[in-house]
Design a protein around this motif. Structure first.
Motif, PDB file in Angstrom:
ATOM      1  N   MET A  27       0.822  -1.211   0.000  1.00  0.00           N
ATOM      2  CA  MET A  27       0.000   0.000   0.000  1.00  0.00           C
ATOM      3  C   MET A  27       0.858   1.264   0.000  1.00  0.00           C
ATOM      4  O   MET A  27       0.557   2.216  -0.720  1.00  0.00           O
ATOM      5  N   SER A  28       1.923   1.281   0.791  1.00  0.00           N
ATOM      6  CA  SER A  28       2.752   2.488   0.842  1.00  0.00           C
ATOM      7  C   SER A  28       3.517   2.702  -0.464  1.00  0.00           C
ATOM      8  O   SER A  28       3.540   3.811  -1.010  1.00  0.00           O
ATOM      9  N   SER A  29       4.129   1.651  -1.012  1.00  0.00           N
ATOM     10  CA  SER A  29       4.892   1.833  -2.253  1.00  0.00           C
ATOM     11  C   SER A  29       3.967   2.054  -3.444  1.00  0.00           C
ATOM     12  O   SER A  29       4.272   2.858  -4.332  1.00  0.00           O
ATOM     13  N   PHE A  30       2.824   1.392  -3.478  1.00  0.00           N
ATOM     14  CA  PHE A  30       1.899   1.591  -4.584  1.00  0.00           C
ATOM     15  C   PHE A  30       1.269   2.983  -4.513  1.00  0.00           C
ATOM     16  O   PHE A  30       0.964   3.577  -5.544  1.00  0.00           O
ATOM     17  N   SER A  31       1.106   3.525  -3.306  1.00  0.00           N
ATOM     18  CA  SER A  31       0.588   4.892  -3.164  1.00  0.00           C
ATOM     19  C   SER A  31       1.534   5.907  -3.794  1.00  0.00           C
ATOM     20  O   SER A  31       1.089   6.859  -4.452  1.00  0.00           O
ATOM     21  N   VAL A  32       2.843   5.710  -3.597  1.00  0.00           N
ATOM     22  CA  VAL A  32       3.821   6.610  -4.225  1.00  0.00           C
ATOM     23  C   VAL A  32       3.727   6.486  -5.745  1.00  0.00           C
ATOM     24  O   VAL A  32       3.749   7.498  -6.463  1.00  0.00           O
ATOM     25  N   PHE A  33       3.603   5.249  -6.246  1.00  0.00           N
ATOM     26  CA  PHE A  33       3.447   5.024  -7.677  1.00  0.00           C
ATOM     27  C   PHE A  33       2.209   5.749  -8.215  1.00  0.00           C
ATOM     28  O   PHE A  33       2.260   6.445  -9.219  1.00  0.00           O
ATOM     29  N   ILE A  34       1.089   5.598  -7.515  1.00  0.00           N
ATOM     30  CA  ILE A  34      -0.168   6.229  -7.944  1.00  0.00           C
ATOM     31  C   ILE A  34      -0.050   7.754  -7.889  1.00  0.00           C
ATOM     32  O   ILE A  34      -0.532   8.456  -8.788  1.00  0.00           O
ATOM     33  N   LEU A  35       0.595   8.288  -6.860  1.00  0.00           N
ATOM     34  CA  LEU A  35       0.773   9.743  -6.767  1.00  0.00           C
ATOM     35  C   LEU A  35       1.561  10.284  -7.953  1.00  0.00           C
ATOM     36  O   LEU A  35       1.287  11.383  -8.441  1.00  0.00           O
ATOM     37  N   SER A  36       2.554   9.512  -8.412  1.00  0.00           N
ATOM     38  CA  SER A  36       3.358   9.999  -9.536  1.00  0.00           C
ATOM     39  C   SER A  36       2.520  10.106 -10.812  1.00  0.00           C
ATOM     40  O   SER A  36       2.786  10.945 -11.665  1.00  0.00           O
ATOM     41  N   VAL A  37       1.499   9.268 -10.933  1.00  0.00           N
ATOM     42  CA  VAL A  37       0.592   9.336 -12.085  1.00  0.00           C
ATOM     43  C   VAL A  37      -0.501  10.380 -11.844  1.00  0.00           C
ATOM     44  O   VAL A  37      -0.972  11.026 -12.777  1.00  0.00           O
ATOM     45  N   TYR A  38      -0.873  10.552 -10.611  1.00  0.00           N
ATOM     46  CA  TYR A  38      -1.967  11.463 -10.239  1.00  0.00           C
ATOM     47  C   TYR A  38      -1.648  12.921 -10.581  1.00  0.00           C
ATOM     48  O   TYR A  38      -2.522  13.654 -11.053  1.00  0.00           O
ATOM     49  N   ALA A  39      -0.414  13.345 -10.361  1.00  0.00           N
ATOM     50  CA  ALA A  39      -0.041  14.754 -10.555  1.00  0.00           C
ATOM     51  C   ALA A  39      -0.316  15.243 -11.980  1.00  0.00           C
ATOM     52  O   ALA A  39      -1.002  16.251 -12.159  1.00  0.00           O
ATOM     53  N   PRO A  40       0.189  14.573 -13.029  1.00  0.00           N
ATOM     54  CA  PRO A  40      -0.122  15.079 -14.369  1.00  0.00           C
ATOM     55  C   PRO A  40      -1.604  14.925 -14.733  1.00  0.00           C
ATOM     56  O   PRO A  40      -2.153  15.742 -15.471  1.00  0.00           O
ATOM     57  N   PHE A  41      -2.223  13.896 -14.209  1.00  0.00           N
ATOM     58  CA  PHE A  41      -3.645  13.682 -14.486  1.00  0.00           C
ATOM     59  C   PHE A  41      -4.480  14.825 -13.919  1.00  0.00           C
ATOM     60  O   PHE A  41      -5.357  15.366 -14.589  1.00  0.00           O
ATOM     61  N   ILE A  42      -4.194  15.229 -12.680  1.00  0.00           N
ATOM     62  CA  ILE A  42      -4.969  16.302 -12.044  1.00  0.00           C
ATOM     63  C   ILE A  42      -4.677  17.641 -12.716  1.00  0.00           C
ATOM     64  O   ILE A  42      -5.563  18.492 -12.831  1.00  0.00           O
ATOM     65  N   GLN A  43      -3.442  17.829 -13.179  1.00  0.00           N
ATOM     66  CA  GLN A  43      -3.126  19.063 -13.907  1.00  0.00           C
ATOM     67  C   GLN A  43      -3.866  19.106 -15.241  1.00  0.00           C
ATOM     68  O   GLN A  43      -4.302  20.165 -15.672  1.00  0.00           O
ATOM     69  N   HIS A  44      -4.004  17.968 -15.868  1.00  0.00           N
ATOM     70  CA  HIS A  44      -4.739  17.913 -17.130  1.00  0.00           C
ATOM     71  C   HIS A  44      -6.210  18.282 -16.912  1.00  0.00           C
ATOM     72  O   HIS A  44      -6.797  19.004 -17.717  1.00  0.00           O
ATOM     73  N   LEU A  45      -6.787  17.799 -15.834  1.00  0.00           N
ATOM     74  CA  LEU A  45      -8.201  18.054 -15.580  1.00  0.00           C
ATOM     75  C   LEU A  45      -8.483  19.460 -15.054  1.00  0.00           C
ATOM     76  O   LEU A  45      -9.476  20.077 -15.426  1.00  0.00           O
ATOM     77  N   ASN A  46      -7.605  19.969 -14.183  1.00  0.00           N
ATOM     78  CA  ASN A  46      -7.902  21.216 -13.471  1.00  0.00           C
ATOM     79  C   ASN A  46      -6.967  22.375 -13.788  1.00  0.00           C
ATOM     80  O   ASN A  46      -7.099  23.434 -13.196  1.00  0.00           O
ATOM     81  N   GLY A  47      -5.985  22.175 -14.631  1.00  0.00           N
ATOM     82  CA  GLY A  47      -5.085  23.271 -14.966  1.00  0.00           C
ATOM     83  C   GLY A  47      -3.784  23.230 -14.187  1.00  0.00           C
ATOM     84  O   GLY A  47      -3.607  22.448 -13.251  1.00  0.00           O
ATOM     85  N   TYR A  48      -2.881  24.112 -14.553  1.00  0.00           N
ATOM     86  CA  TYR A  48      -1.486  24.066 -14.095  1.00  0.00           C
ATOM     87  C   TYR A  48      -1.257  24.059 -12.595  1.00  0.00           C
ATOM     88  O   TYR A  48      -0.593  23.161 -12.111  1.00  0.00           O
ATOM     89  N   PRO A  49      -1.725  24.985 -11.810  1.00  0.00           N
ATOM     90  CA  PRO A  49      -1.224  24.948 -10.430  1.00  0.00           C
ATOM     91  C   PRO A  49      -1.657  23.707  -9.659  1.00  0.00           C
ATOM     92  O   PRO A  49      -0.984  23.290  -8.733  1.00  0.00           O
ATOM     93  N   ASN A  50      -2.738  23.102 -10.063  1.00  0.00           N
ATOM     94  CA  ASN A  50      -3.182  21.885  -9.382  1.00  0.00           C
ATOM     95  C   ASN A  50      -2.208  20.747  -9.662  1.00  0.00           C
ATOM     96  O   ASN A  50      -1.733  20.586 -10.765  1.00  0.00           O
TER      97      ASN A  50
END
Length: 164
Positions: A27-50
């Protein structure tokens, strides 16, 4: 030496303590993996500063060079390809890999794996060649599994040993 690929939830080879350890590490290592994918995904949906807070959080774990990262939605992952693969490799090892040897053997095997695979970034650092994201991914996965060998303190037993 027997290395098994298995699912910790579908067998009785592991004690409850080891299952909890493996699940927590997954759970801890997979969470880091998911966070690394989450950042560009959230920027794509909500714009740059997010998503910048995720990049900032993970900057302590990785250099985050865009040229050495996977990209999605025209934005780099929050970890480079090797670091992303390391965390995925740790997750994979926690859920699926058991080696039927004592901890000291697994510790030195993990060190040996990491040292052998560390040749790639060292050669790249000194300019002998330019590594690709495919090579970084493969070496990262192997390093992740090797790291799991080092940190897993439990001794696995085989099914035959358990039946006796």
């Amino acid at each position: 030496m027997k290395i098994s690929i298995l699912n910790i939830f579908k067998n009785n080879l592991f004690s409850i303590k080891e299952k909890i350890f493996r699940l927590a590490f997954f759970m801890s290592s997979f969470s880091v993996f998911i966070l690394s994918v989450y950042a560009p995904f959230i920027q794509h949906l909500n714009g740059y500063p997010n998503g910048e807070s995720v990049y900032s959080l993970l900057s302590n774990l990785c250099h985050q060079y865009p040229l050495r990262s996977f990209w999605i939605f025209d934005r780099p992952f929050a970890l480079c390809a090797r670091c992303t693969s390391i965390y995925f490799g740790i997750s994979f090892g926690a859920l699926f890999i058991a080696i039927n040897k004592k901890y000291l053997f697994r510790f030195f095997l993990g060190i040996l794996i990491i040292l052998f695979i560390a040749i790639d970034p060292v050669l790249q650092l000194f300019g002998f060649y330019e590594s690709t994201n495919l090579i970084r991914t493969i070496t990262g996965l192997i390093i992740g599994v090797g790291f799991f060998f080092i940190i897993n303190p439990f001794n696995q037993i085989t099914l035959k040993q358990k039946e006796i």
